[in-house]
Scaffold this active site. Structure first.
Site, short mmCIF file in Angstrom:
data_model
loop_
_atom_site.label_atom_id
_atom_site.label_comp_id
_atom_site.label_asym_id
_atom_site.label_seq_id
_atom_site.Cartn_x
_atom_site.Cartn_y
_atom_site.Cartn_z
N ARG A 22 72.48 12.49 8.84
CA ARG A 22 73.67 13.23 8.41
C ARG A 22 74.84 12.27 8.35
NH1 ARG A 22 75.65 16.36 5.04
NH2 ARG A 22 77.23 17.84 5.70
N GLY A 23 75.73 12.51 7.42
CA GLY A 23 76.77 11.54 7.08
C GLY A 23 77.71 11.15 8.19
N LEU A 25 77.18 10.04 10.97
CA LEU A 25 76.70 8.87 11.72
C LEU A 25 76.78 7.60 10.90
CD1 LEU A 25 73.47 10.36 13.37
CD2 LEU A 25 75.78 10.28 14.28
N ARG A 26 77.20 7.71 9.63
CA ARG A 26 77.14 6.57 8.72
C ARG A 26 77.95 5.38 9.22
NH1 ARG A 26 75.80 7.09 3.76
NH2 ARG A 26 76.43 9.28 3.71
N GLU A 86 64.92 15.90 2.30
CA GLU A 86 64.36 14.58 2.53
C GLU A 86 63.25 14.65 3.58
OE1 GLU A 86 67.34 11.82 3.64
OE2 GLU A 86 68.33 11.79 1.70
#
Length: 1200
Positions: A22-23, A25-26, A86
Site C-alpha cells: 500500500r502506498g 509505505l512507499r 495484485e
C-alpha cells in the site's frame, strides 16, 4: 501503484522480485527495502505511481515475470482493491508453481490478516461494501482466497518495536535463499493440468528413476565450504533442523563424499535409540573407527593410553546422528583427547541447545524450496519429478501442506501413489483437521521427550497462540520459549511465535485427543477450540477441573443460547478464556448470543487471559480473582467499572476496554502497577482518569481516541509512557504533560487552545499531531527545542495565526504540515522563523502549505531544502509565483492555485536525485502563463535526459522519468508528431534509434466532464522492426492523486520516458540494421476516471554535444565530478543573485537610479564568477545555458 510495465519479446528480467504494498509505505519501509535488495544485486520491481489506473494487466505481466513476490500487509493494505487484485494474481502464479511468495506483516497482527479482523479486517469489509465492480461476491471470494493462501506461507513479522534495518536484512536473506532454490533457466516446463483426464485416473509410478537431489547439492556445497575452512585443526560441526527436515540424508551424502579423505571413519546412526537401549558406551565409537584394522579384537582389553596412542595415529571422520543430549556426546567422545588434529566430527540433532558451546559451527538445514518440494512429492507419488495428468494443482496443495519437510513429502507421496483423485481430495480434506498417522507418530517421538511444562506450552501455542507476539505469548504461558525453539517445535521470527503446519496440526490433533472431561488434570489438560456447532462440548466441560483453555467463535451463532451461571465456576484451572467473533465486530454481526439469565460465577484464580466480546454485565463478578491475569480484553462491553473495589493485579500487562460506551470508572485498575498497554478508545462516558494512575509506572501505551466526555488529564508523571493518543477527545480544552518520555503524541481533533510551556521537556518526542485543533491559536516557542521531532502536523488548525517556533534547531524534522492554517495577519514568506531556518531544517522531506489563501509567494531560500521530496501547495488560491525549487523534489502539487502565473526559470537546479521519477502537477492553474509552461517542460526535458541513462541501469527503463500537467487544449507546438484523437501511428526514418536518443516525450490532451477520483492517463507504445519483432512498454502520464478532484477545463499531460530499453534491445540483436524499429503504434487512454483523449503527441529528444545535461563524453564515460562542481557553482551563484534581488527590492520600488546600477553591477559580477569557473572546468558552453536561465529569471530586476 501501477505505473508502467515493459516487455520485450527477446528478453526477460532475471531473479525479479515484485513488491506488493500500500502506498503509505512507499517513502519509508519500501524504499529502504528496495535499496537493500538492489545493493545485493537483486532486480526488484517497485511500482512508483499511487493510486493506480484501471488497467492492471501491465502489472500482472510484471508479476508473471517475477520469481519472488513480497506482499507487505499493513493496516491500510485493504484500503484499495488494487493491492488485493495484485495478491489474487500472485496467488494464481504461486498455485501454478511460477512464483514464490514471502508475506511480510508490517505492524499488523498476523491473526488480523488471516482472519480479517481488527483495522485490517474493518477496511477489507468496508472495501467490499463499497465495491462497484461486477461479480462482487465472486471477487470477494477470490480476495479472501488469495489472503488465505498467501498468509499461510512462512513470512516475516515486523512489530512496533522491531528494528526495521535488521528485519530488512532478514527479508533480503530470505529472498536470496529463495532465489538460490530457483534455477534461472527452468530445467523443464511443468505440464499443465490435463482437464480431459477423468477423476478415476490414478497416480501410478511412471518409472523406477533414482531419487533426485532436491536441493541437496546446494546444501552439500555450503557444508563443504565450511569444512574446507577448518583443515588446519579438528572441526566439530553441528547440523540442526526440525524433525524430518533431512539432516540424516544430508549427513549420509556428506559422509560418502568425505570418507575417502580419512583413514578411519565412523557413522553412528540414531544415537537416541542407541542410548535408550542401554548399550551405549565409549567403546562403541572406538570399535567402529577400528573396524577395518587388525586390532579390533584387542580394543576391549587395550589399556586406555595405548588405545589413545593408536587412535592418534590417523585423522578420523565421525558422524553422530540424532543426538538428543549432551550426555550422549560425553559418553561417545569423552574429552576428545584421542582425536587427531585435522579430524572431522559431525553431530546432527533436532535440539540446538544440545550442541551450543560444544561445536565450532552450526549449520541449520532449512526446508526445501517450493520447486524442490513439489518435485520431491511427485517422485514418491508418481515416480517422476513433475505431477502427471490432472494432479498438478492438488499436488501443489499437498506440497504446500508439508512446507518443505522431506519426510512428510515422502510419506504423503508414498501413501497416495496408485490412488485415484477422489482419494487424494479426501486425504487433503482430512489433513486440514489432523495430521497423517505416520507423520503424527514420527513427531510424537520428539513430543514425548519434552518435560510436562514444555508439553503444555507446545500445546498452548498450537491451540491458542500461533503467530502471537513472542513477549506476549511468553507472559501468558509463563515460560521461556527458547527451549521449544531450540528443538524446532516452534520458530521465533520477527518477534513472532510461528509453528510449522505439520506441528500445528499435530498439536491440535493431540490436544483434541486429550479433550475428554477428566476428574484430575494428571492425564493432561483439556483445551477446547469451539465454534457455534460445538456448544454442547462447552456444556459438558462445565465443572471439569482439567480444562486449561476455551476459545469459542460466536460469529456464526444464529440464535441466543442460555448457559448456567455455574458453567465456569468449577474450572479452577482455566488459564485462557476467549469468547470472540472471527467476523468484524464493528459491523454488528458479532452480537454476543450467550446469555446467563442468573448471572455468571467466575472464580477463576488461574486465569491468565480473558477475552469476552460484548461482555453482558456492568462489572466482573465479585468472586473474580485477577491475581494471575495478564490480559483483560472486554471490547464493546456493558461494563461501567472493571470490578468492585481495588484488587491485586500484579501480572496484569494489557487491558482493552475499547468501545465500552458505559465505562465511567477505572479505579479498579489502580493496583495494576505492571500495566503496559491501556486501550480506552471509544469509551464515550469516561470523563477523567484517576489520579492513582501515578503508580502505573510501566504504562507505555494509552489510547483514548474518541473519549468524547474526557475533560481533563490528572497531574501525574508516567515515566515509561511513549505513546499517548487523545484523538477526537472533542471537549478536552487543556493538555497537561503526563510523561516526559513521550515519543508519539496525538492531540488531533481536541479543543485545546494552547500547548503547555513545558513542552520542551519532551526531548524524545518524534510525532506531534495537532491536526484539526480548530481552537488552537498559537504554539509555544519552546517547540523549537524538540531536537528529536520528526513529524509536526498542524493541518486544519484554522485559528493558528502565529508561528514563533525557531525550527532551525529541529535537526530531525522531516514532515511539516501547515495546510489549512490561518496566517491571516502575516504571510508565510514573512515568517522570520521559517526564513531563518531553511539551512537549519535541511532534513525536511515533506512540506505541506495547501489551502492557505494568504500565501502569494514562496521565499527564494526554499531551494536550500536539499532533502525536500514533497511540496504540497494545493488550493493556495492567491499564490502568484514559484521560485527556484530544491534539487531533490520528487512531487510538486500545485492543483487549484488559480492565480499562479509564473515559475522560476530554471524551475530547479539540475542534479542527480536520490530517486529518479518526478511528478509536478499544475492542474487547475488557470492563470499559468505560457512562459511558465515552457519553463516546466524545459526543466522536465533536461531533468529526464540527465536521469535517462541512470534510470535504465537501475531497472526502470520504461517508467516515466518525469510527469507534469497543466491547463491547455492543444499539444505543445514543439512536439514532432501530433494527432487528433487517442492514437498515433508513425513510421521512422533510418538511424532514428541511435545512441544519441535519450528520451521519448509523450503527450495527451484530456477533456473532463465530472469530478474524478483516481484518474490516470496511460500510454502504450509498440515499436516494430523489419523482422516483425516488437518491443512494448506502457507508462502513466498523469493523475494518480488520492482525493477527488474536479478539473475545470481541458488539460495537457506530458510524460518523459527513457528509451534505453529500445536502444539496448537493438544493440544486443544480430542484424543490427534490421532490428531497428521502423514503425510505432502509440495509444493513449483514460483509466480509472472519466475523461476523453482529444489530442496526443510524441517527440524524440536527442543528446547534443556540449549540452549541460550530458554526463560524460560521447562514449558514455562519466564526468559527474566536473558536472557536480558546476552545479555547486551555479547553486552558489543563484543564492548570490537571490540576496542581491532581495536587497534591491526597496530601491526599485522607490525608483532609485541606484537600483539600476546595483543590478547591472551584480549581473556583471555574477557573469564573471560563472565564466571563471566554467573556463577552469572547460564547461563554459554547458554552464552558460544555466546562467541564461538565471538571466531570464531575473530579467524583471536587471533591465539596463
Amino acid at each position: 501503484m501501477a505505473a508502467s510495465s515493459s516487455s520485450s519479446v527477446q528478453s526477460r528480467p532475471h531473479n525479479q522480485v515484485f513488491v506488493n504494498f500500500r502506498g503509505e509505505l512507499r517513502k519509508t519501509f519500501v524504499s529502504h527495502l528496495e535499496k537493500a535488495l538492489k545493493t545485493d544485486g537483486i532486480n526488484v520491481f517497485i511500482d512508483e505511481n499511487s493510486p493506480r489506473g484501471k488497467d492492471i494487466t501491465t502489472l500482472f505481466d510484471r508479476i508473471e515475470e517475477s520469481k519472488i513476490a513480497l506482499p507487505i500487509f499493513s493496516n491500510h493494505y485493504t484500503d484499495s482493491h488494487w493491492c488485493l487484485d495484485e495478491l489474487e494474481k500472485i496467488k494464481e502464479c504461486v498455485d501454478s508453481g511460477k512464483l514464490v511468495a514471502i508475506p511480510i506483516f508490517y505492524k499488523v497482527e498476523v491473526a488480523d490478516v488471516k482472519n480479517l479482523k481488527g483495522v485490517f479486517g474493518d477496511k477489507f469489509w468496508e472495501l467490499v461494501r463499497n465495491y462497484k465492480g461486477d461479480c462482487k461476491g465472486a471477487k470477494t471470494d477470490k480476495w479472501i482466497g488469495a489472503l488465505g493462501v498467501v498468509t499461510k506461507k512462512f513470512g516475516i513479522v515486523l512489530t512496533e518495536t522491531s528494528k526495521e534495518s535488521e528485519e530488512i536484512d532478514n527479508i533480503v536473506a530470505r529472498v536470496i535463499e529463495a532465489l538460490s532454490g530457483i534455477s534461472i533457466e527452468r530445467e523443464r516446463e511443468i505440464p499443465i493440468d490435463n482437464h480431459d483426464a477423468g477423476d478415476e485416473e490414478t497416480a501410478e509410478c511412471a518409472s523406477d528413476a533414482p531419487l533426485p537431489p532436491f536441493g541437496i547439492e546446494t546444501r552439500l556445497k555450503q557444508l563443504e565450504e565450511k569444512i574446507n575452512s577448518y583443515t588446519d585443526r579438528t572441526f566439530k560441526l553441528g547440523l540442526v533442523g526440525m524433525p524430518g527436515i533431512g539432516k540424516t540424508t544430508l549427513t549420509e551424502k556428506l559422509y560418502e563424499n568425505c570418507k575417502g579423505k580419512f583413514v578411519r571413519q565412523a557413522f553412528l546412526p540414531d544415537v537416541r535409540e542407541l542410548s535408550k537401549s542401554g548399550m551405549m558406551d565409549g567403546s562403541i565409537l572406538r570399535r567402529e573407527l577400528l573396524r577395518n584394522e587388525d586390532v579390533i579384537q584387542e580394543v576391549v582389553n587395550m589399556k586406555p593410553e595405548s588405545l589413545k596412542t593408536h587412535l592418534l595415529l590417523n585423522k578420523s571422520l565421525v558422524i553422530l546422528d540424532n543426538v538428543t543430549s549432551k550426555k550422549q556426546m560425553e559418553v561417545l567422545l569423552g574429552n576428545g583427547d584421542w582425536i587427531k588434529k585435522g579430524s572431522l566430527i559431525i553431530i546432527t540433532t533436532s535440539d540446538r541447545s544440545v550442541i551450543e558451546g560444544e561445536v565450532d559451527d552450526i549449520y541449520e538445514v532449512h526446508r526445501l524450496s517450493a520447486r524442490d518440494s513439489l518435485q520431491c512429492f511427485s517422485h514418491y507419488a508418481f515416480g517422476v519429478v513433475n505431477p502427471v495428468g490432472n494432479f498438478m494443482n492438488i499436488s501443489k496443495e499437498f506440497s504446500e501442506y508439508a512446507k518443505g519437510n522431506p519426510f512428510a513429502l515422502k510419506i504423503l507421496g508414498g501413501e497416495l501413489n496408485g490412488q485415484n483423485k477422489a482419494h487424494w481430495e479426501e486425504t487433503l480434506r482430512r489433513l486440514a483437521q489432523s495430521s497423517n498417522k505416520t507423520i503424527q507418530d514420527f513427531l510424537k517421538i520428539s513430543y514425548n521427550e519434552l518435560s510436562q511444562l514444555q508439553k503444555d506450552v507446545f500445546l498452548d501455542v498450537a491451540c491458542f497462540f500461533r503467530s502471537g507476539d513472542e513477549y506476549y505469548v511468553r507472559c501468558l504461558v509463563e515460560s521461556d520459549l527458547k527451549a521449544l525453539a531450540s528443538k524446532f517445535l516452534i520458530n521465533i521470527s520477527g518477534g513472532r511465535v510461528e509453528m510449522h503446519d505439520l506441528l500445528y496440526t499435530f498439536g491440535k490433533k493431540l490436544a483434541s485427543a486429550l479433550a475428554s472431561p477428566k476428574e484430575l488434570p494428571s492425564e493432561g489438560w483439556c483445551r477446547l477450540s469451539l465454534n457455534h456447532n460445538e456448544l454442547d462440548a462447552l456444556k459438558k466441560a462445565a465443572g471439569d477441573v482439567s480444562v486449561r483453555g476455551i476459545f469459542l467463535d460466536m460469529s456464526e451463532m444464529k440464535e441466543e443460547v442460555s448457559l448456567h451461571e455455574c458453567t465456569f465456576k468449577k474450572m479452577r484451572n482455566l488459564w485462557y478464556l476467549k469468547l470472540y467473533s472471527s467476523h468484524c465486530h464493528r459491523q454488528g454481526k458479532a452480537d454476543c448470543k450467550l446469555n446467563f439469565p442468573d448471572g455468571i460465577q467466575l472464580p477463576l484464580e488461574e486465569i491468565r487471559y480473558l477475552y469476552w466480546l460484548k461482555f453482558p454485565l456492568t462489572k466482573l463478578p465479585e468472586a473474580f480473582d485477577p491475581k494471575n491475569l495478564s490480559d483483560l480484553n472486554l471490547p464493546y462491553s456493558e461494563i461501567e467499572g472493571v470490578w468492585d473495589g481495588v484488587k491485586e493485579t500484579p501480572k496484569l500487562k494489557w487491558v482493552d476496554l475499547s468501545y465500552s460506551s458505559k465505562l465511567s470508572n477505572l479505579s479498579g485498575l489502580l493496583n495494576a502497577e505492571s500495566l503496559q498497554r491501556l486501550n480506552l478508545e471509544g469509551c464515550t462516558s469516561l470523563k477523567e482518569l484517576p489520579k492513582g494512575m501515578q503508580h502505573m509506572q510501566s504504562l507505555v501505551f494509552l489510547n483514548m481516541r474518541g473519549c468524547t466526555s474526557l475533560r481533563v488529564l490528572p497531574n501525574i508523571n508516567l515515566i515509561s509512557m511513549k505513546t499517548l493518543i487523545l484523538t477526537n477527545c472533542s471537549i478536552l480544552r487543556t493538555f497537561k504533560l503526563i510523561s516526559n518520555n513521550l515519543e508519539n503524541l496525538h492531540l488531533d481533533g481536541t479543543a485545546i487552545t494552547q500547548l503547555p510551556t513545558n513542552m520542551w521537556k519532551l526531548q524524545r518526542l518524534i510525532v506531534l499531531n495537532l491536526k484539526d485543533c480548530e481552537k488552537l491559536e498559537a504554539v509555544p516557542k519552546c517547540l523549537g527545542k524538540l531536537k528529536a521531532l520528526q513529524e509536526l502536523v498542524l493541518s486544519g488548525c484554522s485559528k493558528l495565526s502565529t508561528f514563533p517556533v525557531p525550527i532551525e534547531k529541529m535537526k530531525s524534522l522531516q514532515i511539516l504540515l501547515l495546510d489549512g492554517t490561518d496566517f491571516s495577519t502575516l504571510k508565510v514568506e514573512d515568517i522570520p522563523e521559517l526564513r531563518r531556518s531553511m539551512n537549519g531544517i535541511s532534513s525536511l522531506q515533506r512540506l505541506c502549505l495547501s489551502r492557505n489563501d494568504t500565501i502569494t509567494n514562496l521565499q527564494d531560500d526554499i531551494s536550500l531544502l536539499c532533502h525536500l521530496k514533497l511540496l504540497d501547495l494545493k488550493f493556495c488560491k492567491n499564490l502568484i509565483s514559484i521560485p527556484l525549487l530544491p534539487p531533490n523534489l520528487e512531487i510538486l502539487d500545485a492543483h487549484g492555485c488559480d492565480k499562479l502565473k509564473t515559475v522560476a526559470t530554471p524551475l530547479a537546479i539540475l542534479k542527480h536525485m536520490e530517486k529518479v521519477h518526478s511528478k509536478f502537477i499544475f492542474t487547475n492553474c488557470n492563470s499559468l502563463e505560457q512562459a511558465a509552461k515552457n519553463s516546466i517542460t524545459t526543466y522536465a526535458q533536461r531533468k529526464s535526459q540527465l536521469d535517462a541513462r541512470r534510470c535504465y541501469k537501475e531497472g526502470h527503463a520504461s517508467e516515466a522519468l518525469f510527469i507534469t500537467s497543466f491547463p491547455g487544449s492543444e499539444v505543445p507546438s514543439w512536439f514532432d508528431h501530433r494527432m487528433i484523437g487517442p492514437t498515433l501511428n508513425l513510421k521512422f526514418p533510418p538511424h532514428w534509434c541511435d545512441n544519441r536518443l535519450s528520451t521519448i516525450v509523450l503527450c495527451a490532451v484530456v477533456s473532463f466532464q465530472d469530478e474524478i477520483n483516481s484518474f490516470s492517463v496511460e500510454c502504450t507504445c509498440e515499436f516494430t522492426n523489419e523482422l516483425g519483432t516488437c518491443t512494448r512498454f506502457s507508462c502513466i502520464l498523469g493523475g494518480g492523486w488520492i482525493e477527488p478532484r474536479k478539473i475545470d477545463s481541458d488539460h495537457v499531460f506530458i510524460g518523459y520516458t527513457s528509451c534505453s530499453h529500445i536502444t539496448n534491445h537493438v544493440e544486443g540483436s544480430q542484424g543490427h540494421q534490421k532490428c531497428v524499429p521502423t514503425t510505432a503504434s502509440i495509444k493513449f487512454k483514460v483509466i480509472d476516471g472519466s475523461g476523453e483523449i482529444m489530442n496526443c503527441g510524441l517527440s524524440l529528444v536527442y543528446e547534443e554535444p556540449n549540452h549541460v545535461v550530458i554526463e560524460g563524453d560521447s562514449n558514455g564515460t562519466s564526468s559527474g565530478r566536473d558536472l557536480s562542481v558546476v552545479e555547486s557553482t551555479v547553486s552558489s551563484a543563484t543564492r548570490f543573485l537571490s540576496v542581491v534581488l532581495r536587497n534591491t527590492t526597496k530601491l526599485r520600488s522607490s525608483g532609485s537610479v541606484l537600483f539600476l546600477v546595483l543590478s547591472a553591477f551584480s549581473l556583471v559580477l555574477l557573469v564573471q564568477f560563472v565564466v571563471q569557473q566554467s573556463r577552469r572546468l572547460r564547461l563554459l558552453s554547458q554552464s552558460w545555458s544555466r546562467v541564461s536561465f538565471l538571466f531570464l529569471d531575473s530579467r524583471h530586476a536587471c533591465i539596463i
